[in-house]
Design a protein around this motif. Structure first.
Motif: not given
Length: 252
Positions: A11-14, A19-21, A24-28, A73-77
């Motif tokens: 769950p924490e990974a999902q 949050r990352m997507v 920062y958006g997502e690319t195939p 893990y960090s969402e920043v930078g």
């Protein structure tokens, strides 16, 4: 930067992936420059196996348990961290195993190839290096051949040596050796070709495991480094895989 995100089922990974997507958006995967994998070390290996054909570098972020192969893990930078990251190049082992039905199985291992007894009775293995017999009979729970990157994993738990990434050697390590009891294994040149023959295979069945790919009831197993395959891991600046391997040798 074109990033493809992937995450383990934890769950924490999902949650981290979502949050990352969003940030920062997502690319195939087919259009990405880099893969960001959220999970633990096991998921990092799965990610390499699943996306090996793309040849993309993978930047792991720890949302699992151990995280030796992962960054914090960090969402920043994230973009800045990836741009400044240090690269580790890994060459996997290629396992070619023949089972009792005569079928040949080929698999790649980033960490190690392990031979393991399947029943209560000890396995009996014959070991040859580059076609020359080196150990006529090893009675044991099993044995493994490890890459430098995998030397801090199962190999270390089996009392094998920790290997610096640039040492260009492989570890051959017994698992609970009974006879010869005092044999502790060997360090081999990375060019070595290792052959295991299973003695008394019907009475003492053995499985061969390349990372998470298992082949049961094998008769013989051939292992060699595959220099034609290069896997690229990205680590935060100052926290390279080489540094982690060195630090592990001085940990309590």
């Amino acid at each position: 930067m074109r990033i493809a995100f992937t995450a383990s089922e934890r769950p924490e990974a999902q949650e981290g992936r979502a949050r990352m997507v969003k940030r920062y958006g997502e690319t195939p995967f087919e259009e990405a420059e880099v893969i960001v994998a959220l999970g633990g070390d096991g998921f990092m290996l799965e990610c390499f196996h699943d996306h090996m054909a793309l040849g993309l570098p993978i930047y792991g972020m720890n949302r699992g348990s151990v995280g030796f192969l992962m960054n914090d893990y960090s969402e920043v930078g994230l973009l800045e961290r990836i741009a400044a990251a240090e690269k580790a190049v890994i060459h996997p082992l290629r396992m070619t195993a023949t089972d009792v039905e005569g079928k040949t199985h080929v698999a790649l291992a980033i960490n190690e190839v392990s031979l393991l007894r399947q029943t209560r009775q000890a396995a009996k293995l014959r070991i040859s290096i580059d076609g020359k017999l080196r150990l006529g009979e090893l009675a044991c729970d099993g044995a493994l051949v490890s890459t430098p990157a995998g030397s801090t994993a199962y190999n270390l738990s089996a009392h094998g040596p920790i290997i610096p990434l640039d040492a260009r050697v492989l570890a051959l390590t017994p698992i609970s050796a009974f006879r010869p009891r005092r044999w502790r294994g060997a360090l081999l040149a990375h060019t070595a070709k290792v052959t295991f023959e299973i003695l008394e295979a019907s009475k003492r069945p053995v499985s061969a495991v390349a990372d998470n790919i298992e082949v049961r009831d094998v008769l013989d197993v051939h292992i060699a480094e595959d220099r034609e395959v290069s896997l690229h891991m990205l680590f935060d600046e100052g926290r390279s895989l080489e540094e982690r391997v060195i630090a592990e040798q001085f940990s309590a």
